[in-house]
Write an enzyme that holds these catalytic residues in place. Structure first.
Site, PDB file in Angstrom:
ATOM      1  N   GLN A 123      13.981 -14.716  -0.570  1.00 18.90           N
ATOM      2  CA  GLN A 123      12.631 -15.269  -0.456  1.00 18.90           C
ATOM      3  C   GLN A 123      11.778 -14.862  -1.654  1.00 18.90           C
ATOM      4  O   GLN A 123      11.655 -13.670  -1.937  1.00 18.90           O
ATOM      5  CB  GLN A 123      11.967 -14.745   0.824  1.00 18.90           C
ATOM      6  CG  GLN A 123      10.573 -15.269   1.082  1.00 18.90           C
ATOM      7  CD  GLN A 123       9.887 -14.528   2.209  1.00 18.90           C
ATOM      8  OE1 GLN A 123       9.322 -13.451   2.016  1.00 18.90           O
ATOM      9  NE2 GLN A 123       9.946 -15.075   3.413  1.00 18.90           N
ATOM     10  N   GLY A 124      11.181 -15.828  -2.350  1.00 23.51           N
ATOM     11  CA  GLY A 124      10.332 -15.541  -3.506  1.00 23.51           C
ATOM     12  C   GLY A 124       8.865 -15.736  -3.178  1.00 23.51           C
ATOM     13  O   GLY A 124       8.241 -16.684  -3.653  1.00 23.51           O
ATOM     14  N   TYR A 125       8.332 -14.844  -2.364  1.00 20.27           N
ATOM     15  CA  TYR A 125       6.912 -14.921  -1.995  1.00 20.27           C
ATOM     16  C   TYR A 125       6.096 -13.859  -2.731  1.00 20.27           C
ATOM     17  O   TYR A 125       5.126 -14.148  -3.400  1.00 20.27           O
ATOM     18  CB  TYR A 125       6.738 -14.710  -0.486  1.00 20.27           C
ATOM     19  CG  TYR A 125       6.961 -15.939   0.357  1.00 20.27           C
ATOM     20  CD1 TYR A 125       7.567 -17.073  -0.176  1.00 20.27           C
ATOM     21  CD2 TYR A 125       6.583 -15.966   1.683  1.00 20.27           C
ATOM     22  CE1 TYR A 125       7.775 -18.197   0.599  1.00 20.27           C
ATOM     23  CE2 TYR A 125       6.779 -17.087   2.472  1.00 20.27           C
ATOM     24  CZ  TYR A 125       7.378 -18.201   1.932  1.00 20.27           C
ATOM     25  OH  TYR A 125       7.578 -19.315   2.709  1.00 20.27           O
ATOM     26  N   SER A 126       6.463 -12.584  -2.591  1.00 14.71           N
ATOM     27  CA  SER A 126       5.631 -11.487  -3.089  1.00 14.71           C
ATOM     28  C   SER A 126       5.555 -11.495  -4.611  1.00 14.71           C
ATOM     29  O   SER A 126       6.540 -11.796  -5.300  1.00 14.71           O
ATOM     30  CB  SER A 126       6.201 -10.143  -2.616  1.00 14.71           C
ATOM     31  OG  SER A 126       6.178 -10.072  -1.213  1.00 14.71           O
ATOM     32  N   GLU A 241       9.740 -16.449  10.559  1.00  9.05           N
ATOM     33  CA  GLU A 241      10.171 -15.122  10.112  1.00  9.05           C
ATOM     34  C   GLU A 241       9.693 -14.040  11.079  1.00  9.05           C
ATOM     35  O   GLU A 241      10.445 -13.126  11.422  1.00  9.05           O
ATOM     36  CB  GLU A 241       9.617 -14.845   8.708  1.00  9.05           C
ATOM     37  CG  GLU A 241       9.969 -13.457   8.173  1.00  9.05           C
ATOM     38  CD  GLU A 241       9.311 -13.172   6.835  1.00  9.05           C
ATOM     39  OE1 GLU A 241       8.305 -13.833   6.501  1.00  9.05           O
ATOM     40  OE2 GLU A 241       9.787 -12.273   6.128  1.00  9.05           O
ATOM     41  N   ASN A 364       1.497  -4.922   9.079  1.00  8.73           N
ATOM     42  CA  ASN A 364       0.982  -4.945  10.453  1.00  8.73           C
ATOM     43  C   ASN A 364      -0.543  -5.044  10.476  1.00  8.73           C
ATOM     44  O   ASN A 364      -1.129  -5.563  11.440  1.00  8.73           O
ATOM     45  CB  ASN A 364       1.462  -3.700  11.206  1.00  8.73           C
ATOM     46  CG  ASN A 364       2.915  -3.854  11.649  1.00  8.73           C
ATOM     47  OD1 ASN A 364       3.604  -4.789  11.251  1.00  8.73           O
ATOM     48  ND2 ASN A 364       3.386  -2.941  12.486  1.00  8.73           N
ATOM     49  N   GLU A 365      -1.215  -4.564   9.404  1.00 12.03           N
ATOM     50  CA  GLU A 365      -2.669  -4.737   9.329  1.00 12.03           C
ATOM     51  C   GLU A 365      -3.018  -6.225   9.189  1.00 12.03           C
ATOM     52  O   GLU A 365      -3.972  -6.717   9.814  1.00 12.03           O
ATOM     53  CB  GLU A 365      -3.234  -3.944   8.136  1.00 12.03           C
ATOM     54  CG  GLU A 365      -3.212  -2.435   8.304  1.00 12.03           C
ATOM     55  CD  GLU A 365      -1.813  -1.846   8.126  1.00 12.03           C
ATOM     56  OE1 GLU A 365      -0.913  -2.557   7.644  1.00 12.03           O
ATOM     57  OE2 GLU A 365      -1.635  -0.666   8.494  1.00 12.03           O
TER      58      GLU A 365
END
Length: 384
Positions: A123-126, A241, A364-365
């Site tokens: 996955q290329g998100y960050s 996800e 989680n925040e």
């Protein structure tokens, strides 16, 4: 396992357990890290041949079409036997997205190799500097004829250095508002202009890597959905996800560590320790019940709350591993897994790996913010 199963489900559990006992190689059991690609894909292919690699995929796409309980039985028996963690971003993320949004050509090209284990996806998100703000991406795509020319930098890409393909977000129209002008793109990692660099983690392994894209030419036929309208695909993929991140898979592996430690301690097991094991059993049972409920709701087309499930799953896993560390005493400082009286025990590595669970897939925040907005409809206050 605290719930009651039907006679058919009990038969399925025995079938799965017996098959795992017979088929899973000894050297792939009780690993605290994902095995190297050759070993991982050999086991992946064996599961695929058995028909159990994609229990949540519809039968029409080659999956098992399993019920929620059957899916959980597969997870529980895998944890009990000590089965290794496999690459699942093809199965759990891009596979379901292509089933919903892909073109017939994209489905025909990409889904069968995912099922049989011939390709690895990442996955290329960050991106550096963007944190959990996916809309803050700086990777750009310039449209030239039938191609999109991509330049940018992706990071924290799980197994990106082993993968064959990446699904990535690319800003193709910088003049539009932040969540517009983004395109969801499938990129062949063998393309010219791609450099990959592994990242060593706290657990002293290279699970992640960063990917540099320098004028990489990608066919426009690799766009999923429509150009500049990738945000809707992003949202759907993140919900998918988070449901899978909300599975009890990690927590069950953690619970198995607790059980093994308890068996090794044997008669030296005090009342306080016994209560800790009961606490771990109850917390994982509660998570499994929540996961089953979410799958049942999704199966019926009802709304789900994947953010709550993701928080519950990651924090349950971390809590159970903290119980395991407490039970280990001074042995918790040992870094690698050890054979103790014929039982392999992971003293710290899984604990260290679990620290990242509450960060990836949206911290989680961030999930709590989404619950505030989407579920409770609270005022946004000073949040961006």
């Amino acid at each position: 396992m605290l719930r009651i199963e039907s006679p058919q489900e009990q038969v399925f559990r025995r079938e799965v357990g017996t098959w795992y006992e017979a088929e899973l190689p000894r050297d792939l059991r009780d690993l605290t890290f994902r095995p190297e690609p050759a070993a991982a894909l050999a086991w992946y292919k064996r599961l695929s041949q058995r028909g159990w690699i994609a229990p949540h995929w519809p039968k029409g796409f080659g999956g098992m079409g399993a019920s929620p309980v059957e899916q959980v039985i597969l997870l529980e028996e895998a944890a009990r036997i000590g089965a290794p963690e496999l690459p699942t971003q093809g199965l759990n993320q891009i596979g379901p997205i292509l089933q919903r949004f892909g073109t017939p050509e994209q489905r025909e090209r990409h889904l069968p190799p995912i099922l049989v284990g011939d390709v690895i996806w990442c996955q290329g998100y960050s991106e550096p500097g963007a944190g959990s703000d996916l809309a803050g991406l700086s990777t750009r795509g310039r449209i030239e004829g039938d191609e999109i020319v991509v330049t940018g930098h992706k990071i924290w890409t799980t197994w990106g250095h082993h993968a064959d393909w990446v699904y990535a977000l690319v800003r193709t129209d910088p003049e539009r508002p932040r969540r517009q002008g983004i395109t969801f793109l499938l990129i062949d990692l063998r393309s010219a202009g791609i450099t990959r660099r592994p990242i060593r983690t706290l657990a002293d392994e290279c699970e992640f890597c960063e990917i540099f894209l320098d004028e990489v030419r990608v066919p426009r036929a690799n766009v999923v959905g429509a150009e500049n309208q990738g945000w809707g695909i992003v949202t759907a993929l993140l919900d998918e996800e988070r449901i899978q991140l909300g599975s009890p898979s990690h927590a069950l592996r953690a619970l198995e560590r607790v059980r093994r430690i308890a068996r090794v301690l044997g008669s030296g097991f005090g009342e306080t320790a016994r209560l800790k094991v009961v606490q771990a059993e109850m917390e994982v049972a509660a998570l499994t019940a929540a996961f089953l409920q979410t799958l049942a709701q999704a199966e019926q087309g009802l709304p789900t709350d994947p953010s709550s499930l993701k928080i519950l799953s990651t924090e349950t896993t971390q809590a159970v591993l903290e119980i395991a560390q407490d039970l280990c005493g001074s042995a918790a400082a040992l870094k690698s897994s050890e054979a103790v009286g014929g039982t392999v025990i992971d003293f710290s590595e899984l604990f260290l790996q679990s620290r990242r669970l509450s960060i990836y897939g949206g911290t989680n925040e961030i999930q709590r913010g989404l619950i505030s907005d989407r579920v409770l409809e609270l005022p946004r206050g000073g949040r961006p």
